[in-house]
Design an enzyme around this catalytic site. Sequence first.
Site, PDB file in Angstrom:
ATOM      1  CD  GLU A  49      -2.948  -0.406   2.519  1.00  0.00           C
ATOM      2  OE1 GLU A  49      -2.760   0.597   3.242  1.00  0.00           O
ATOM      3  OE2 GLU A  49      -3.689  -1.344   2.848  1.00  0.00           O
ATOM      4  CG  ASP A  60      -3.873   8.103   8.085  1.00  0.00           C
ATOM      5  OD1 ASP A  60      -4.161   8.621   6.990  1.00  0.00           O
ATOM      6  OD2 ASP A  60      -3.627   6.885   8.225  1.00  0.00           O
TER       7      ASP A  60
HETATM    8  O1  LIG Z   1      -1.283   1.969  10.663  1.00  0.00           O
HETATM    9  P1  LIG Z   1      -1.959   0.666  11.061  1.00  0.00           P
HETATM   10  O2  LIG Z   1      -2.640   0.759  12.441  1.00  0.00           O
HETATM   11  O3  LIG Z   1      -1.033  -0.551  10.927  1.00  0.00           O
HETATM   12  O4  LIG Z   1      -3.186   0.443  10.035  1.00  0.00           O
HETATM   13  C1  LIG Z   1      -2.905   0.193   8.597  1.00  0.00           C
HETATM   14  C2  LIG Z   1      -3.057   1.504   7.930  1.00  0.00           C
HETATM   15  O5  LIG Z   1      -1.947   2.293   8.308  1.00  0.00           O
HETATM   16  C3  LIG Z   1      -3.106   1.580   6.406  1.00  0.00           C
HETATM   17  O6  LIG Z   1      -3.852   0.544   5.825  1.00  0.00           O
HETATM   18  C4  LIG Z   1      -3.700   2.939   6.203  1.00  0.00           C
HETATM   19  C5  LIG Z   1      -2.987   4.100   6.175  1.00  0.00           C
HETATM   20  N1  LIG Z   1      -3.849   5.157   6.128  1.00  0.00           N
HETATM   21  C6  LIG Z   1      -5.139   4.700   6.165  1.00  0.00           C
HETATM   22  C7  LIG Z   1      -6.360   5.372   6.204  1.00  0.00           C
HETATM   23  C8  LIG Z   1      -7.534   4.615   6.294  1.00  0.00           C
HETATM   24  C9  LIG Z   1      -7.472   3.197   6.295  1.00  0.00           C
HETATM   25  C10 LIG Z   1      -6.236   2.509   6.274  1.00  0.00           C
HETATM   26  C11 LIG Z   1      -5.085   3.274   6.223  1.00  0.00           C
END
Ligand SMILES: O=P(O)(O)OC[C@@H](O)[C@@H](O)c1c[nH]c2ccccc12
Length: 259
Positions: A49, A60
């Site tokens: 991603e 975020d």
């Molecule tokens: O940071 P984490 O808690 O590991 O979660 C994944 C996330 O960072 C990634 O999928 C993501 C980054 N920005 C986002 C905004 C909405 C949903 C998901 C995301």
Amino acid sequence: MNRIEKVFKTMKVEGRKAFVPYVMAGDGGLASLKEKLVFLQEAGATAIEIGIPFSDPVADGPVIQEAGIRALNTGVTLQEIVDCIREIRPIIHIPLIFMTYMNPLLAYGLERFSRDIQTSGIDGLIIPDLPIEEEEIITAYLDEVKIELIRLVTLQSPIERMEEITKRGKGFVYAVTVNGITGTRAQFATHLSSHLKKIKSVSPLPVLAGFGISTPEHVEEILKYCDGVIVGTKIIELMEAGNYEHIRALIDATKLPIA
Ligand SMILES: O=P(O)(O)OC[C@@H](O)[C@@H](O)c1c[nH]c2ccccc12
């Protein structure tokens, strides 16, 4: 067939689980994106991603917000990120998925964006602030260029909504594991396992869980109930610290036999 479909069909046949890390494009300078993608591919990431920095990232937590601010402070543009992916794509064979809010796409132009990301080699798109009720604003363009829109299911999604979301698309479903914003968690809701099982019971697509995952133990536990994990905050923290061995340990945890 799109790279995402191909990869997940192979993983299903081979009984393997997915690890999808998240990096912020432009954080540390856009030139550093290539080495991050090469490292993660070599370490065994299933797909990656790639975050598009935005000034109002409502979903975020502080770590990713700060990564976005660092990226924005370099003056990086979405056009430059798209062009950078086009340059890198020949040496990256795994699926690449843009993670972006709607606003930067509206500014870029939805049809132009869909066309440009397809020619640059992007395979999927996650737009956390685009509910399925409004997705046709961009899915008409994405379908034309065979870019997969990855949709999110939350902890609050009732079974009917899970069915509605998971019957769409051909990529995977993003199962959000916590209530709230991204960021590492010490523990998860006790009903997470039953929630993931419920999504799996209705979803014709692979189900990947994300939010809060930060240890090999988290990875092993959550993979008992779904097809893969997505890790963002912890990857950004470990890359910032240069702790590449810990990133490898997280990815290697997807290769352990599932109890
Ligand atoms: O940071 P984490 O808690 O590991 O979660 C994944 C996330 O960072 C990634 O999928 C993501 C980054 N920005 C986002 C905004 C909405 C949903 C998901 C995301």
